[in-house]
Each structure stands twice: as structure tokens, then as C-alpha cells.
Design an enzyme around this catalytic site. Structure first.
Site, PDB file in Angstrom:
ATOM      1  N   SER A   1       8.261  12.431 -47.326  1.00  0.00           N
ATOM      2  CA  SER A   1       6.950  12.948 -47.440  1.00  0.00           C
ATOM      3  C   SER A   1       6.155  12.661 -48.597  1.00  0.00           C
ATOM      4  O   SER A   1       5.910  11.152 -48.547  1.00  0.00           O
ATOM      5  CB  SER A   1       7.028  15.002 -47.984  1.00  0.00           C
ATOM      6  OG  SER A   1       5.923  15.250 -47.853  1.00  0.00           O
TER       7      SER A   1
ATOM      8  N   ASP B   1       4.664  16.357 -37.094  1.00  0.00           N
ATOM      9  CA  ASP B   1       5.661  17.016 -37.313  1.00  0.00           C
ATOM     10  C   ASP B   1       5.427  18.310 -37.859  1.00  0.00           C
ATOM     11  O   ASP B   1       6.398  18.891 -38.875  1.00  0.00           O
ATOM     12  CB  ASP B   1       6.671  16.170 -38.368  1.00  0.00           C
ATOM     13  CG  ASP B   1       5.720  15.857 -39.613  1.00  0.00           C
ATOM     14  OD1 ASP B   1       4.992  16.447 -40.018  1.00  0.00           O
ATOM     15  OD2 ASP B   1       6.347  15.313 -40.670  1.00  0.00           O
TER      16      ASP B   1
ATOM     17  N   HIS C   1       8.803  18.880 -40.256  1.00  0.00           N
ATOM     18  CA  HIS C   1       8.672  17.867 -41.695  1.00  0.00           C
ATOM     19  C   HIS C   1       9.589  17.942 -42.556  1.00  0.00           C
ATOM     20  O   HIS C   1      10.145  16.818 -43.022  1.00  0.00           O
ATOM     21  CB  HIS C   1       7.414  18.311 -42.352  1.00  0.00           C
ATOM     22  CG  HIS C   1       6.921  17.495 -43.413  1.00  0.00           C
ATOM     23  ND1 HIS C   1       6.561  16.125 -43.295  1.00  0.00           N
ATOM     24  CD2 HIS C   1       6.641  17.842 -44.618  1.00  0.00           C
ATOM     25  CE1 HIS C   1       6.340  15.736 -44.314  1.00  0.00           C
ATOM     26  NE2 HIS C   1       6.336  16.464 -45.388  1.00  0.00           N
TER      27      HIS C   1
END
Length: 710
Positions: free
Chosen positions: A289, A612, A665
């Protein structure tokens, strides 16, 4: 034996004579009541006693306020959570697997077990770089309301210490009006916020990142982040001396993590130590991320000369890094960051706001929930690193976007279009519903869909701000945001501009939040470099933007972009003005805006694309698919790049937890295929030996539509 005896029941005390008759005027010499005498202590009639009891009950109920109900509810939720956690920990480890196998058949071996059987062993040291909000933060110094929380987690873990020490209700008076507040959450917000001027600690508060693998293995008990990957790496021989969690304070701007905590220097030293103590084997770095952007910044920092950089020299990355395996990387930003900074919303929040506006929009229990959230998150400079980069060139304009023609297929549907007609041969002719993704923010569904020639935009940049929302309302001071300085004049100007693309979003945020963006402009940039050899790009503000910086001089270093696909992901928003009221956030996602059929890309005021669930494919995949592919001006040494996509498959039953094939994610961190790819690279394989690119989306087609000088 005496403990086993039945206790003698206490006898009621003897009745005492009434004080009014204590002079004995109504009693004879033996203490008996004289015939015909009356007493003021005579028992009241049964009807009067019942009425008195009823009145007492009413008074008791009146003291039970909605705050008591809230505290009671929170207590019940916490108790239920701890009970479930106890049952989860008490359950035999094999029970969920046993039940799942009974339903679905034998489960495959975890990747670590499978690869251990193949003979793979630990080789390259591994470095984990967590993303935003997944790393734990603990208190080292705080105000009086945080008494007893020294080195307790304010973020991550169970949050239990915060609740136990701080969660209580009280009444305050503002201008003579009683307001009920819940002190613990407000104390927590105060300590989690940074200084609005410096972007560093507030006076008297020190919150620091938790260190070690425990910093981000689990976000809360039972909700893994890195734990599954760590456990599988351990299967082939990894341990703490060959793994390192590069924990950092994810609230700070990237350069400020070095200014305050020397985090970048610590990462550099730890990587050098890992290489030196593992036979010279270079590290495999695994950012997730926002950690992807943080490590991109690190790779430029470590090469740059001091005092701005780490002084490692131009070959440091080549000597110390084998591969960078980026998971769910928002390389080019995420539209979700715009909604978060603009109105403290995302798709789920907008839906909840529409269902229960009293909770998030009103002064529910004195919390002013979204306003406190905005006040806090707008002090986190890191959030500005994820504002979309590259402007209209990357994200599209009023009439064009790379994802033009994308079909939002409903589950188990082969076609998704609002219109289906027959061609000359009688076959279905599909006409995709046109979505103008380049319009990241539109005020009204009609504006989002209208031809650009019919949209009349009134310039907002020079608009006069005034008629403050809460200029005279002292109750707004605790939740003062920059919207209160914007005033109704500025708010109307924002709405009158009607539609914003990636090119005008930056100006929009500078207009509505000038103080925040002034801080952010020192640390981040969102453009495209014309000449990367210009000395100005040596400044750290450009280092986390892949369109304004070069990759390190490391031709043998491999770069992977690994992310999930097949989940509807936020790409653009339909907004409306919120009802005019003091202390309110004046803009909100219009959750009533719908596409009209189940195959529409417009759901609850949000236009969805492929991704995602957090990062669109365009942002996660473009740089490795095209921007860095081969020798380009952004990758002058020609480091090899690979795109590895993982098609989302949700768990088939609740006992599978978050699944082993998820592309979401965070849940992708437990994806067996992704974990296997990482372990193989850590054990010495190359990207070519993995099979090169693995693609399910249209990322290569979309990348070709972007006209960017390479």
C-alpha cells in the site's frame, strides 16, 4: 464447619416510635396505644403508596439518558468482542480446517509447507514495509486524559487499554447549554492528531511507532496483515535475524519520519546489517500500500548526499537490493484519497451516512463524528502522498479516460450494458454504458453524464471567501476545520465549477484546505517531469512521485507490481451540497445517485472501475506495465519490471475466514498464490522463472492509451 451452616437471616429492626408522638401523649404507661388516639405515622393508603412508587420509577428513568444507553451499548459490544476472541483462542487450531475439509474436501498445503517439500530454503533476507494505518502506534507522552497509557497502543492491537482508561461520559456547558460528550474518543483524537502547522508532534504529546515484527503482523487480534506471510516464510527457515519490519509513523510525511525519528537512517542501517550477516545476499523488499511510495522515497533518499539524503551513493541499491515486490501499490495515487480529504468519506461511509444521517451528520452525542475525523486526518501529511498524480494525462479529462469502455459486469452476468440490441445477423450487440472516469468529482449525476460542451463552469480559483459558517458559534471551535473559513461564498463557488478532473483537483484542495496543502506542497508533488535532469528534481518533495523521479542505477534489481483485480474500486464521485448548518462539512457524496441497473458502474454516488477495492488497476499497474518497462527516462538503467495480477475469488464459506485467493487490498496478504511468488523470489528465483507477467485486466491496453513521453 461454620462456613457450611445456614446463616441466620437478619431480623428487621424493631419499629421506633414516631418522633411526633415521642412525648407519650397517645400512649399509656405500658407503652400501648390509648384507645381512640391517632398517630401521624399511620401507614398511607395503598393507592397513595403505589402512586409514590410510580413517581420514583419515573424519576429514575429520567436520569437514564441517551449517553447512558450509548455507554451501555459500547460495553455490550466490547464484551461480545472479548467473548468471541476468547472462544476463538479456546478453539482447537485444527477445528476450522476440519470443518472446512468436511464441507469442501481436502485443503491445499499452505505455500510454505508446499515449497519446503520442494526443497526451498531461506536465502535472501526479507524487509517488510507496512502501509498506512496497518502499523501500530504507542504513547510515550500525553496529556492528563491519557494517564495510565504509557507505551500502550493508541493504534492497532486491541485498543482495549484506550477504552479502559479513557472511555467515560460527562456533561459540559457551552454558553449556558448543556452538551453531553464522550471524553475518551476526543482524548484519543487529540493524541492521534499532529500539529496543524508543522506536521510533527503537538506540544506535550509523543506517539511513536511500535517496533519489530509485532508492529504490523496483526492490526487487531484475529485480523492479520503480515502474519500469514511471516508464518509461511518461517516454514522454509526464516526467522527474526533474516526478517525486518521497517516500521514508521505512517501519519508523518516521508521526509519527516527521518527528521523526527531517523527512520530512513534506521532502515538503511538494518538493510546493510542484513546483507552483511547473510553472506552478502541482497535483500528482497516487500512494501504494501502506501509503503510502496515510502520505499520509493527511500531509494532516492539513500542515494542522495547529506544533509537531505542518506549519503549511500548512486550504487547503494544495486549492492543491497535484489527485488522490490510491491503489493497493492498506489504508484499514481488513488481517487479515494480525494474523497477522504474533501469530505472525510468513501463509498461505505456515504452509504452509512444516507442510512443513518443522525449518527454521522448531526451532533450525535456531542461527537460530530466526521468533523473530528476530518480535523484529525487533515493533520496526517502522509495522506497527501496518495492524491492522484499525473493530472489529465494519466487519469483523463472531461471527455476521455484510459478505462473508456470498461464493463462493470454484475456477478454471474455475461453482459452488463444498459442497452443491448440486435445486429444484422440477429446476434446481441453490446453498447457499454459510457462512463466519464476523468471527471473525478462532479456536482450532480447530470453533470457527470453531460457532454462537456453543455457544462458551464464558473471559475472558483479567484472566488471571494466569506459569510463564515460558524463565525459566531463557539461550539464549533473544538471541531474547527478550514471549511469554516471558506464560508458560504467559497462553498458556492466550488459547487458552481461543477466538475473536477485530476488536473483541477489539486487546485480544489488548495482552495478548500489551504493550510493543509501548504504543508503538503513542501513534501509532495503531483506533476509529470519535463526534464528529469533538472536539478530541482533532486528535492525530496519529488521522490515519491514515479513521474518526477528516476529509478536507482540498479540494472539487476527487479521490480514487481503485485495487486488484486476483479473487485469494483472507487474511481470517481457524484457530490452534492450538504444541508446548510453550522459545524457541518458542506459537501457529501450523493448516495442516491445510481446507474439504474445492476450492471451500472455508478453505485451509491461512486463510479467504480477495476481494482483491489482501494487502488484502481491504472494506478497499481501502469509504471511496471509501461512507465518503467525497458529503458525509459524514468528507468534509465533498465531494471526489469513485472506485473503480477491476482484475480479475486472470495471465500466460499465463513470458516475460510478472509480466503486464500482474495484480491482485496489487505486480504491479498493471505493469498496463497502471492505468498508462493514471494517465497520463490526470496529463495533465489527470478521474475522470469516465475513466468514473467500474469495479467487478467486490460492494464496493457489502458497503458497504451496514455500519451506520455518515455
Amino acid at each position: 464447619m461454620s462456613l457450611l451452616r445456614r446463616r441466620k437471616q437478619p431480623q428487621p429492626p424493631p419499629e421506633q416510635p414516631n418522633e411526633d408522638s415521642s412525648n407519650g401523649s397517645d400512649l399509656d404507661e405500658k407503652g400501648k396505644k390509648k384507645p381512640g388516639s391517632s398517630s401521624s405515622s399511620a401507614a398511607p393508603p395503598p393507592e397513595a403508596a403505589a402512586a409514590a412508587a410510580k413517581e420514583a420509577t419515573k424519576r429514575t428513568r429520567a436520569r437514564w439518558s441517551c449517553v447512558d444507553s450509548c455507554c451501555w451499548l459500547v460495553g455490550c459490544v466490547c464484551s461480545a468482542w472479548w467473548l468471541l476472541l476468547f472462544l476463538y483462542n479456546a478453539m482447537p487450531a485444527s477445528f476450522p480446517q476440519y470443518v472446512t475439509e468436511a464441507i469442501t474436501g481436502p485443503l491445499p498445503d499452505p505455500p510454505g509447507v508446499k515449497l519446503q517439500k520442494e526443497g526451498l530454503r531461506a536465502k535472501h533476507p526479507v524487509v517488510f514495509v507496512p502501509g498506512i494505518v496497518t502499523g501500530g502506534l504507542e504513547l510515550w507522552e500525553g496529556h492528563q486524559c491519557a494517564e495510565g497509557l504509557f507505551r500502550k497502543r493508541l493504534w492497532g492491537g486491541t485498543f482495549g487499554d484506550v477504552y479502559k482508561s479513557n472511555f467515560h461520559c460527562f456533561d459540559v456547558f457551552v454558553d449556558g447549554y448543556k452538551t453531553t460528550m464522550i471524553y475518551g474518543p476526543l482524548c484519543w483524537v487529540e493524541h492521534m492528531s499532529l500539529d496543524n502547522e508543522t506536521g510533527l508532534d503537538k506540544p506535550g504529546i509523543r506517539v511513536r511507532p511500535v517496533t519489530g515484527l509485532v508492529a504490523a503482523d496483526y492490526f487487531v487480534p484475529g485480523y492479520f496483515v503480515w502474519a500469514v506471510l511471516i508464518a509461511n516464510l518461517a516454514r522454509i527457515g526464516y526467522e527474526e535475524k533474516t526478517m525486518y519490519m521497517a516500521a514508521y509513523d505512517w501519519r508523518l510525511s516521508f521526509q519527516n519520519t527521518e527528521v523526527r525519528d531517523q527512520t530512513l537512517s534506521r532502515i538503511k542501517s538494518n538493510i546493510e546489517l542484513l546483507v552483511a550477516t547473510n553472506g552478502g545476499n541482497r535483500v528482497v523488499v516487500i512494501p504494501h500500500s502506501m509503503g510502496v511510495l515510502y520505499f520509493l522515497h527511500f531509494m532516492k533518499w539513500v542515494e542522495a548526499p547529506p544533509p537531505m539524503g542518506g549519503g549511500g551513493g548512486p550504487n547503494w541499491c544495486a549492492k543491497h537490493i535484489k527485488s522490490v515486490m510491491n503489493i497493492g501499490g498506489p504508484f499514481l495515487g488513488v481517487p479515494k484519497a480525494v474523497a477522504g480529504l474533501f469530505s472525510s468519506e468513501a463509498k461505505d461511509v456515504a452509504v452509512a451516512r444516507a442510512i443513518a444521517p443522525e449518527v454521522l451528520d448531526s451532533d450525535f452525542l456531542g461527537l460530530q463524528t466526521l468533523r473530528h475525523l476530518m480535523r484529525m486526518t487533515r493533520t496526517w501529511d502522509s495522506t497527501m502522498s496518495m492524491i492522484p498524480k499525473g493530472g489529465d494525462t494519466i487519469w483523463g479529462d472531461l471527455d476521455w479516460s484510459p478505462e473508456d469502455g470498461f464493463e462493470c459486469k454484475a456477478k454471474n452476468q455475461k453482459i452488463n450494458d444498459s442497452e443491448v440490441s440486435k445486429d444484422a445477423n440477429g446476434k446481441n450487440e453490446v453498447h457499454p454504458e459510457p462512463v466519464k472516469y476523468g471527471r473525478i468529482v462532479s456536482f450532480g449525476k447530470d453533470v457527470a453524464e453531460a457532454p462537456s460542451s453543455e457544462i458551464e463552469q464558473i471559475e472558483f480559483r479567484g472566488a471571494v471567501k466569506g459569510n463564515n459558517i460558524a463565525h459566531s458559534n463557539t461550539s464549533c471551535r473544538d471541531i474547527w476545520t478550514e471549511y469554516h473559513e471558506l464560508g458560504w461564498g467559497g462553498i458556492k463557488a466550488v459547487a458552481d465549477y461543477k466538475v473536477y478532473t485530476a488536473g483541477s483537483i489539486i487546485d480544489l484542495l488548495r482552495f478548500v484546505a489551504p493550510r493543509m496543502m501548504q504543508r503538503g506542497s513542501v513534501h509532495f508533488s503531483y506533476g509529470i517531469a519535463d526534464n528529469l535532469d533538472d536539478p530541482k528534481y533532486g528535492h525530496y518533495k519529488y521522490w515519491s512521485n514515479p513521474l518526477e523521479t528516476k529509478l536507482p542505477n540498479a540494472p539487476e534489481m527487479e521490480i514487481f507490481s503485485m495487486y488484486g483485480v476483479g473487485i469494483p474500486t472507487e474511481r470517481a464521485y457524484v457530490y452534492k451540497l450538504a444541508p446548510q448548518a453550522e459545524c457541518y462539512i458542506p459537501f457529501q457524496i450523493d448516495a442516491s445517485a445510481e446507474g439504474g441497473d445492476e450492471n451500472s458502474c455508478l453505485k451509491g454516488g461512486v463510479y467504480l472501475s477495476n481494482g483491489d477495492e482501494t487502488v484502481p488497476v491504472l494506478s497499481a499497474g501502469y509504471m511496471c506495465a509501461k512507465g518503467w518497462r525497458g529503458k525509459t527516462r524514468f528507468n534509465p538503467s533498465g531494471s526489469k519490471t513485472y506485473v503480477r495480477e491476482y484475480s479475486h475469488s472470495p471465500p466460499s464459506n465463513l470458516l475460510e475466514g478472509r480466503g486464500t485467493q482474495s484480491g482485496a487490498h489487505v486480504d491479498i496478504m493471505g493469498n496463497f498464490a502471492l505468498i508462493e511468488d514471494i517465497i520463490r523470489i526470496a529463495a533465489g528465483a527470478t521474475g522470469e522463472e516465475l513466468g514473467g507477467d500474469q495479467v487478467y485486466s486490460d492494464i496493457f491496453k489502458w497503458s497504451d492509451k496514455i500519451k506520455l513521453k518515455l
